[in-house]
Design an enzyme around this catalytic site. Structure first.
Site, short mmCIF file in Angstrom:
data_model
loop_
_atom_site.label_atom_id
_atom_site.label_comp_id
_atom_site.label_asym_id
_atom_site.label_seq_id
_atom_site.Cartn_x
_atom_site.Cartn_y
_atom_site.Cartn_z
CE LYS A 177 -3.55 1.94 3.11
NZ LYS A 177 -4.29 1.62 4.35
CB SER A 218 -7.35 3.50 2.98
OG SER A 218 -6.58 2.99 4.06
CB SER A 268 -7.68 0.49 6.19
OG SER A 268 -8.43 1.67 6.40
#
Length: 462
Positions: free
Chosen positions: A54, A129, A153
């Protein structure tokens, strides 16, 4: 990765040429005979294994923008601690993946890198996210990946994308050198953890990520599934602002309970914890009380003063540099800060009582099965109208307990189903072992390509 990127827009920066150089060095090491296979396995268990991360999980030389327009072109000056540990273990980073703006929303979309799509249905979101990460993994374009989780997330994207994701126990995996930067008290609630298609990868990834705190988790001790005690809730009992848990999600959870009923020596027990209904309020109040950073300043990099009315109008006209959910969150953040911090005291008390209750209930050999989210992956932008649905996931961040999201097949619409497996503090190995057992029985990850092929065949038959 290059083949699926135009369809899902999952990664935002790559180091393919550098990765090839890293791979050649690994080949040279293996053929040199300087080290034996046993030595390489012990010292570099991920030797030559490519991985993604990420974008918040900084990789030296790659973008570290947080999806914020004001940080366009910003690159990480060094690896974050998690990536550094993976490199030391022999892993080779390939890309950093898309997030929501400043990792502040549960859909992966920002005005800098655009919107990420769900490989099972590109009209739907892979969540956020860590949605870029989950999308890339379920498309089989990445082998393993690293995500972060402050409010579901890792787990919500893992559910929507049909993969495994693990939020570690608080304080076990370092969150150092990541972006966006948050205060220490809040950073302690972030779980930097593994995301992958196969449950067997969770344990070796956690052995690397936990670094010098590995012994705290007793990861080398085997778990006897027959001895595991199972507790479960099918929903939170109903809440005015939350969507009821879907029939398919409940059915998936019951299938898991039914299996453990046949293999475990102690019969699974259905419980009810009423305070889980107040999950969102508790999570918000605890984080707001611990965080003195003003969101309206954070999302503009302290470069100017955000005028909310003007920004909302610009957003409606498609001219804002910020996504609409983040503008609303910044407005709510400023509004909440007008309240006395002492008003959060009852929520801190509730949090502490829940921590004690779960640790006492689960001990070293218990797991709690619970929905990750009330339904399957929603359409793009749909989550804006159901913000309280995150309550099923966010509560465990402030409790600090380890949680593994486990895929449980596909629903009627061909979208992934899944459940959370929660453990007591530092019992990560138990939740991961339970996920591995469920994967063995129910199959785990299912390729989106197989789903599409089945759909095409049925259409042709009709």
């Amino acid at each position: 990765m290059e083949a699926v990127q135009p369809l899902i827009n999952a990664y935002v920066d790559e180091r393919f040429q550098e990765a090839f150089e890293d791979a050649r060095k690994v080949d040279a090491l293996i053929t040199s005979g300087v080290k034996t296979v046993d030595e390489m396995e012990r010292e570099t268990p991920f030797l030559g294994v490519p991985f993604s991360a990420k974008e918040a999980v900084s990789v030296k030389g790659l973008f570290a923008t947080g999806g914020a327009v004001f940080r366009k072109g910003e690159r990480a000056e060094e690896d974050c601690d998690a990536v550094r540990l993976f490199r030391q273990a022999g892993g080779i980073p390939l890309v950093v993946t898309n997030t929501s703006e400043m990792c502040l929303w549960w859909e992966t979309y920002n005005k800098l890198h655009g919107k990420t799509n769900n490989p099972y249905d590109t009209t739907r979101t892979p969540g956020g996210s860590s949605g870029g990460e989950s999308s890339l993994l379920t498309a089989a374009a990445s082998v393993i990946g690293i995500g972060t989780d402050l409010g579901g997330s890792i787990r919500i994207p893992a559910l929507f994308s049909g993969i495994f994701g693990h939020k570690p126990s608080t304080g076990v995996v370092s969150n150092g050198n990541q972006y966006p930067v948050v205060k220490e008290a809040v950073r302690m609630m972030i779980g930097t953890g593994p995301m992958c298609r196969y449950a067997v990868d969770l344990l070796p990834m956690m052995k690397v990520l936990s670094g010098n705190k590995r012994d705290m988790l007793k990861l080398d001790e085997p778990v006897n599934i027959k001895k595991v005690r199972v507790f479960y809730m099918e929903d939170d009992g109903g809440y005015p602002f939350r969507t009821p848990v879907s029939r398919e999600i409940k059915k998936a959870l019951r299938k898991a309970v039914g299996h453990f009923d046949t293999v475990c020596e102690i019969k699974p027990q259905k419980i009810f914890k009423e305070r889980l209904q107040d999950a969102v309020e508790t999570w918000v109040c605890v984080i707001e009380a611990l965080n003195d950073q003003q969101l309206c300043n954070e999302i503009v990099g302290y470069q100017k003063k955000l005028k909310f009315g003007k920004e909302v109008l610009k957003s409606m006209a498609g001219k804002s540099k910020h996504t609409f959910p983040v503008i609303v969150l910044a407005m709510l953040d400023r509004y909440i800060r007008n309240f006395d911090v002492k008003l959060a005291d009852p929520f801190f008390k509730m949090r502490d009582e829940l921590i004690d209750e779960f640790n006492e209930l689960l001990g070293e050999d218990g797991v709690f099965l619970y929905p990750t989210y009330p339904d399957t992956a929603p359409y793009h932008n749909e989550m804006m109208f159901r913000p309280f649905n995150i309550g099923y996931s966010v509560i465990f961040n402030i409790l600090g307990l380890p949680v593994t999201q486990c895929p449980m097949g596909l629903g009627d619409k061909g979208l992934p189903l899944g459940i959370q497996i929660v453990g007591a503090m530092n019992s990560d190995r138990v939740t991961m072992a339970a996920a591995k057992e469920l994967e063995r029985v129910f199959g785990g990850w299912i390729s989106p390509c197989d789903v599409r092929k089945s759909s095409i065949t049925l259409t042709e038959i009709v």
